[in-house]
Design a protein around this motif. Sequence first.
Motif: not given
Length: 90
Positions: A45-70
């Motif tokens: 999940m932390s890798g998924a968040i970093i991957s989304h950040l690396a391609i400058a995805d919108h914040a809504k794309e981070l919600f799923g991985p961030a929720l699963l990480l929490v």
Amino acid sequence: MTRLGYPLYFLTIIGVWKILGVIAVLLPKIPLLKEWTYAGFFFAMSGAIISHLAIADHAKELFGPALLLVLTVASWYFRPADRKLISVNQ
């Protein structure tokens, strides 16, 4: 290739690992396997968040991985005492 740049077979591998991880967390006993499973979920999940950040995805794309990480961290932290590894020093 996926939108994040990973090959499609990688999604299959990660998906199978996640299913096996859920089974490992739900099985009774085997606390060492559960610790490694939680670590694997955390890294995935932390890798998924970093991957989304690396391609400058919108914040809504981070919600799923961030929720699963929490949820992963919360599940690990609040697990029952009989599912925790016993330290040799205790």
